[in-house]
Design a protein around this motif. Structure first.
Motif, PDB file in Angstrom:
ATOM      1  N   TYR A 128      -7.902   4.980  65.203  1.00 38.38           N
ATOM      2  CA  TYR A 128      -7.380   6.663  65.994  1.00 38.38           C
ATOM      3  C   TYR A 128      -9.534   6.737  66.931  1.00 38.38           C
TER       4      TYR A 128
ATOM      5  N   THR B  88      -0.236  10.176  50.620  1.00 38.69           N
ATOM      6  CA  THR B  88       0.905   9.823  52.326  1.00 38.69           C
ATOM      7  C   THR B  88       1.785   8.473  51.496  1.00 38.69           C
TER       8      THR B  88
ATOM      9  N   LEU C 102       9.709   4.773  59.100  1.00 35.49           N
ATOM     10  CA  LEU C 102       9.438   4.411  60.460  1.00 35.49           C
ATOM     11  C   LEU C 102      10.184   3.767  61.113  1.00 35.49           C
TER      12      LEU C 102
ATOM     13  N   LYS D 239      10.994   2.654  65.194  1.00 33.65           N
ATOM     14  CA  LYS D 239       9.765   2.474  65.472  1.00 33.65           C
ATOM     15  C   LYS D 239       9.349   1.250  65.529  1.00 33.65           C
TER      16      LYS D 239
ATOM     17  N   ALA E 169       3.320   1.435  66.777  1.00 34.15           N
ATOM     18  CA  ALA E 169       4.415   2.400  66.481  1.00 34.15           C
ATOM     19  C   ALA E 169       3.907   3.119  65.210  1.00 34.15           C
ATOM     20  N   ALA E 170       4.531   2.589  63.977  1.00 32.75           N
ATOM     21  CA  ALA E 170       5.126   3.030  62.748  1.00 32.75           C
ATOM     22  C   ALA E 170       3.389   2.935  62.826  1.00 32.75           C
TER      23      ALA E 170
ATOM     24  N   LYS F 130      -1.868   8.695  61.135  1.00 29.58           N
ATOM     25  CA  LYS F 130      -2.268   9.947  61.999  1.00 29.58           C
ATOM     26  C   LYS F 130      -1.478  10.928  60.775  1.00 29.58           C
ATOM     27  N   ARG F 131      -0.925  10.904  60.219  1.00 30.27           N
ATOM     28  CA  ARG F 131      -0.268  11.739  59.068  1.00 30.27           C
ATOM     29  C   ARG F 131      -1.771  11.730  58.219  1.00 30.27           C
TER      30      ARG F 131
ATOM     31  N   GLU G 177       0.500   4.075  63.538  1.00 24.09           N
ATOM     32  CA  GLU G 177      -0.087   4.612  64.139  1.00 24.09           C
ATOM     33  C   GLU G 177       0.270   6.495  63.354  1.00 24.09           C
ATOM     34  N   GLU G 178       1.469   5.845  63.336  1.00 22.32           N
ATOM     35  CA  GLU G 178       2.082   7.397  62.692  1.00 22.32           C
ATOM     36  C   GLU G 178       1.206   7.524  61.571  1.00 22.32           C
TER      37      GLU G 178
ATOM     38  N   ILE H  14       5.534   4.247  56.715  1.00 22.45           N
ATOM     39  CA  ILE H  14       5.878   2.754  57.287  1.00 22.45           C
ATOM     40  C   ILE H  14       7.074   2.344  57.931  1.00 22.45           C
TER      41      ILE H  14
END
Length: 331
Positions: free
Chosen positions: A328, A251, A260, A265, A269-270, A276-277, A272-273, A257
């Motif tokens: 997560y 990724t 983002l 972000k 938040a970055a 999640k990716r 976390e994203e 990050i």
């Protein structure tokens, strides 16, 4: 024609005379709004690193508080762990590959986007310092294997036996079954990644590891890969990763990050994203750990992981804190 040129030039001059005080006024108002509207001021200097490497973050802070730059801070900080024989995930004492060889990966990145890395290097204790030499003394970004080792000798680094007796005995015990089953937050706890902002607001980052225990010979994870294990953009911030490097590489996690954060972000938040990716690409497989940390230009930090247990250190004038990361999964 002359009249039109005169009018055009006059209009431009008038506009510039008007715009200069307006711009100055706007800048002053912006400063006043920033200081009076309750927003948090920039936190600098500051250092953040993966896991509870309190000695490493303290060393980096020593550099920063004395007015040193962020590049020196991250190098000196992670060198503490590279030299710690009790840390079996970095530098001297790192767990070997399946053939019994300790191979090190590292990268470093400065405020200008310059970077250097070494991959699968043997017999040199401070891989992060060799990575910095690659950045500063060669036209390349990465050197690997025997080439990286030879370059290190040319730069004056000494040959060091990286395999301690403790790691050797554990490897010999592992060979009885040769079962490769990394334990979450233990064998996956394989990296120190560090980010710092100095008094001038400049950001640098470093990442160093001995990689997964008992990996296949020649395996390289995300740690020395710019954009995967580490990425810094001095206008925006930086990010670094720990855990199963293959998933971070897929990724381009640290670059993601930072981008983002560029889009607005927060570091939290970055991160976390970013996790999640990775989860989205592994819907039926969650038996591995990934942890991200990030910092933005204001000195705001964040961290996030897949499984509970990951922590990250921050050190600034506000204190020296070990931060449990949100995850997560919750069990």
């Amino acid at each position: 024609m002359e009249r039109r040129k005169f009018l055009k030039n006059s209009t431009a001059v008038t506009a510039s005379l008007i715009s200069v005080p307006l711009m100055a006024s706007s800048l002053e108002n912006a400063k006043r709004e920033t200081s009076n509207n309750g927003e948090s001021k920039a936190v600098r200097p500051i250092v953040i690193c993966t896991w509870d490497f309190h000695k490493a973050s303290a060393k980096a802070w020593d550099v920063l508080k004395d007015g040193g730059n962020s590049l020196d801070a991250v190098e000196e900080g992670v060198k503490i762990e590279e030299a710690d024989v009790d840390n079996q995930t970095v530098g001297v004492g790192g767990r070997p590959d399946r053939d019994g060889n300790v191979t090190l990966d590292a990268c470093i990145m400065d405020k200008n986007g310059n970077c250097g890395a070494v991959l699968a290097m043997q017999n040199i204790a401070h891989s992060i310092s060799v990575a910095r030499k690659v950045m500063e003394r060669t036209p390349h970004v990465m050197l690997a294997g025997k080439g990286a080792e030879q370059f290190a000798y040319e730069m004056g680094f000494e040959k060091t036996d990286l395999l301690t007796e403790k790691s050797k005995q554990e490897w010999l015990e592992w060979k009885k079954t040769s079962k490769y089953e990394p334990i979450i937050n233990i064998e996956n706890h394989d990296t120190i990644g560090m980010l710092a902002i100095d008094k001038d607001g400049d950001i640098s980052g470093a990442c160093t590891t001995s990689g997964m225990a008992y990996k296949m010979a020649g395996r390289v994870g995300d740690s020395p890969i710019i954009g995967a294990g580490l990425f810094v953009d001095n206008e925006i911030g930086g990010a670094t990763a720990t855990g199963v490097g293959e998933e971070v590489v897929r990724t381009v996690g640290s670059f993601l990050i930072v981008e983002l954060m560029r889009q607005g972000k927060s570091p939290q938040a970055a991160c976390e994203e970013g996790v999640k990716r990775i989860i989205a690409k592994n819907k039926d497989k969650q038996d591995f750990q990934i942890g991200f940390i990030a910092i933005n230009k204001k000195g705001e930090t964040g961290g996030y992981c897949i499984h509970p247990g990951f922590t990250y250190r921050t050190y600034s004038e506000e204190g020296h804190v070990n931060n449990p990361s949100e995850s997560y999964l919750h069990s």
